[in-house]
Design a protein around this motif. Structure first.
Motif: not given
Length: 337
Positions: A24-26, A61-71, A73-82
């Motif tokens: 899930l990418m918010n 994060k608010k107003e943060e610019k990204i060059d690669n969405l996949n990268s 996501f992988l660099d900032n993801k957290i793991s949450i038990p469903k």
């Protein structure tokens, strides 16, 4: 908003009980899609259920610019038990913030379970007509003093701040639903009202004429066709708490980036877009509602307006745990701060 809003509860139940949520990418308040003005996210799921599944989640994060969405996501993801997801509110926190949120929640009781009542401001359906300046109010009263009882001082959301508000000498024409019939009883109520209060009728109809000519820009349906009216078009919609505006209360604006609560001791009516709380021990309650702790807790459960503000609505605020059980000395410090 489906992750937190009331209308999204059935969808949250379906996601939690029936689906395998992989990622899930918010995007939060970042409008990354050209034609989407609302908040968006990308959810990758499968049509199967694994109850002990771990969800990979990332939030831009608010107003943060990204060059690669996949990268990103992988660099900032957290793991949450469903299984840890709350169907009343899908919030995703890392371990540190989750522990802090749980600790704060355990200190108090949800506002909804405490002896308080929350009411929203008055919805007129056509503010252009029912809100009147002090100058125009005086012109009406010079002709007919009987109209005085229908003028109520009003505060809009924009007039409310943190521990304060500014009355802009704006008044609401407040003729309650059912008043005309109740007052005139067996007489012809419509004819009688228009005769006795023709100055108010003339004022309202003059605004309607401007509306019909298109000289006043508005999203309203106008005076006669608006949804929010009583038995007659000059009456407001049903409301059973007019008398509560005269009581001591806490008031606040709905759309705000910060917690902006104020105590009101005066008989001001509120316009839709603002709320009030009625109850006891308001000094301690407002000291907590205006605190950074409350702002932190609310930010985890509230909806965003999509315009860099949060929606301080009743259903979300009622979920906040109020720490009435803390030591009296700490309460006193909060009140005096």
């Amino acid at each position: 908003k489906w992750m937190r809003a009331k209308y999204g509860k059935n969808l949250r139940v379906f996601f939690k009980d029936k689906l395998l949520i992989n990622e899930l990418m918010n995007f939060g308040e970042n409008h990354v899609f050209e034609n989407a003005d609302t908040n968006t996210n990308i959810t990758i799921f499968e049509n199967k259920d694994i109850s002990d599944q771990i969800i990979e989640y990332s939030e831009l994060k608010k107003e943060e610019k990204i060059d690669n969405l996949n990268s990103y996501f992988l660099d900032n993801k957290i793991s949450i038990p469903k299984k840890s997801l709350d169907i009343d509110n899908f919030y995703f926190l890392d371990n540190e913030n989750n522990d802090l949120y749980n600790k704060l929640s355990n200190l108090g009781t949800p506002l909804k379970k405490l002896p308080y009542k929350i009411f929203r401001g008055i919805l007129t359906g056509f503010n252009e007509a029912f809100l009147i300046s002090a100058e125009n109010k005086q012109l009406i009263l010079q002709k007919n003093q009987k109209c005085k009882k229908f003028f109520k001082p009003v505060l809009r959301g924009r007039d409310l701040g943190k521990n304060g508000y500014i009355f802009k000498d704006l008044w609401m024409i407040t003729i309650p639903s059912g008043w005309t019939v109740d007052h005139y009883k067996n007489k012809n109520p419509e004819k009688s009202f228009k005769k006795d209060y023709k100055e108010i009728i003339n004022h309202l109809e003059n605004i309607e004429k401007k509306f019909q000519k298109g000289t006043k820009k508005t999203k309203s349906k106008g005076l006669y066709k608006r949804d929010d009216q009583g038995d007659f078009w000059w009456e407001l919609r049903d409301c059973n708490y007019y008398d509560l505006f005269s009581k001591k209360n806490i008031i606040w604006i709905e759309l705000s980036d910060k917690n902006k609560f104020s105590i009101c001791n005066e008989n001001y009516y509120l316009l839709a877009g603002s709320f009030m709380i009625i109850g006891e021990h308001l000094e301690f309650l407002i000291s907590f509602l205006n605190s950074r702790v409350c702002l932190y807790m609310f930010s985890t459960i509230c909806n965003s307006s999509g315009m860099s503000t949060s929606q301080w609505k009743k259903f979300a605020l009622e979920k906040i745990n109020i720490p009435f059980g803390i030591d009296d000395k700490i309460k006193e410090k909060l009140i005096n701060k």
